[in-house]
Design an enzyme around this catalytic site. Sequence first.
Site, PDB file in Angstrom:
ATOM      1  N   GLY A  27       4.408  12.541   2.905  1.00 47.60           N
ATOM      2  CA  GLY A  27       5.360  11.730   2.141  1.00 47.60           C
ATOM      3  C   GLY A  27       5.702  12.339   0.801  1.00 47.60           C
ATOM      4  O   GLY A  27       5.986  11.624  -0.163  1.00 47.60           O
ATOM      5  N   GLY A  31       8.937   8.849  -3.994  1.00 50.53           N
ATOM      6  CA  GLY A  31       7.945   7.971  -4.596  1.00 50.53           C
ATOM      7  C   GLY A  31       6.821   8.734  -5.270  1.00 50.53           C
ATOM      8  O   GLY A  31       7.005   9.815  -5.839  1.00 50.53           O
ATOM      9  N   GLY A  33       4.418  10.291  -3.910  1.00 44.86           N
ATOM     10  CA  GLY A  33       4.186  11.576  -3.248  1.00 44.86           C
ATOM     11  C   GLY A  33       5.041  12.689  -3.805  1.00 44.86           C
ATOM     12  O   GLY A  33       4.589  13.840  -3.921  1.00 44.86           O
ATOM     13  N   SER A 156      -4.310   1.255  -2.309  1.00 43.57           N
ATOM     14  CA  SER A 156      -3.389   0.389  -3.032  1.00 43.57           C
ATOM     15  C   SER A 156      -4.118  -0.854  -3.509  1.00 43.57           C
ATOM     16  O   SER A 156      -5.067  -1.324  -2.865  1.00 43.57           O
ATOM     17  CB  SER A 156      -2.236  -0.020  -2.111  1.00 43.57           C
ATOM     18  OG  SER A 156      -1.458  -1.059  -2.682  1.00 43.57           O
ATOM     19  N   TYR A 181       0.507  -5.080   5.576  1.00 41.82           N
ATOM     20  CA  TYR A 181       0.545  -3.877   4.744  1.00 41.82           C
ATOM     21  C   TYR A 181      -0.775  -3.716   3.982  1.00 41.82           C
ATOM     22  O   TYR A 181      -1.365  -2.630   3.972  1.00 41.82           O
ATOM     23  CB  TYR A 181       1.707  -3.942   3.756  1.00 41.82           C
ATOM     24  CG  TYR A 181       1.668  -2.819   2.741  1.00 41.82           C
ATOM     25  CD1 TYR A 181       2.013  -1.525   3.097  1.00 41.82           C
ATOM     26  CD2 TYR A 181       1.237  -3.051   1.426  1.00 41.82           C
ATOM     27  CE1 TYR A 181       1.953  -0.485   2.178  1.00 41.82           C
ATOM     28  CE2 TYR A 181       1.188  -2.015   0.505  1.00 41.82           C
ATOM     29  CZ  TYR A 181       1.539  -0.744   0.886  1.00 41.82           C
ATOM     30  OH  TYR A 181       1.454   0.289  -0.013  1.00 41.82           O
TER      31      TYR A 181
END
Length: 316
Positions: A27, A31, A33, A156, A181
């Site tokens: 990724g 973002g 990444g 996260s 998520y």
Amino acid sequence: MPSVLKTQPWDVHRLPRAEGKSFLVTGGNAGVGYFVAEQLAGTGATVVLGSRNAAKAEAAIASISARVPAAQLRHLHLDLADLASLKASVDALGLDRLDAVVHNAGVALDHPPRRRTNDGHELMFATNHLGHFALTSWLAPLLMAAPGSRIVTTGSFAAKSERMDLDDLQSTHDYRPKRTYGRSKLAQMLFGFELDRRLRAAGSTTLSVVVHPGGALDSLTPARPPVHVRTTGERLRGLPLGALVQGKEAGAWPAVRAVLDPDVRGGQMWGPRVFGLRGRPGPEPVWDHLTDATTAARLWAASCDLTSTDPTFGPT
């Protein structure tokens, strides 16, 4: 779990050199990444951006190259939701060793309906956890070939209030996007700590480190057109939040430090220093539910069954 250790001063703007090393960032095209890749590119290392979208990856490479003229960058086609494709992606790396992988890519859905991959797995759990689990297995020979290599798994804050339901790992019976998520990120973090236990038991020098970006908002993130475009209005609206959280450039700092800092140890968790939400990167106490080795081992066994892989490392 290891205790929080004192570390040497770390300047996020003066990173140690890493010429001759190779890093893979999943990724890496957007973002957090993207900024992980941009910052690592400034060290002189070869940085591979893993992305399923070639156009977005090339845009990210162009953006990084404009800021880091000597950057050594590559795109690797990588679709974590397609488990059968991962071995071919690793073969396409064309490397004989890999010094670090940053498991950063992720999918976050806000609304029903529940979506499935072609393998029949729930999309967020499949991409965020199962894909990285299987990728680690295929990368193991390359990581073992680099003494002291690192596997950095991005968690996260969404995982902090969640608990695993081992009887419904893929939210088949009760699908709520935000909870699904959070549990997918919790699975990633449990995997990172269980991987460390297995690496230590195998006598490997490869380190498994878990990181999180804290509160990382687009409105506080510096512009990197066309990868990230921020209007003046968005910037101004985000300013009051800057006392509490930060942008994605700063959100990348824990992962970058976990890749580069010789003081980092396997089994640690790194995040922003100020309440885990913003600021310079540092080690922090592992959340209690992440130390549950029984749940982590059961998740590992289930992941082996679902991916038909088993990340195994020997001494290096």
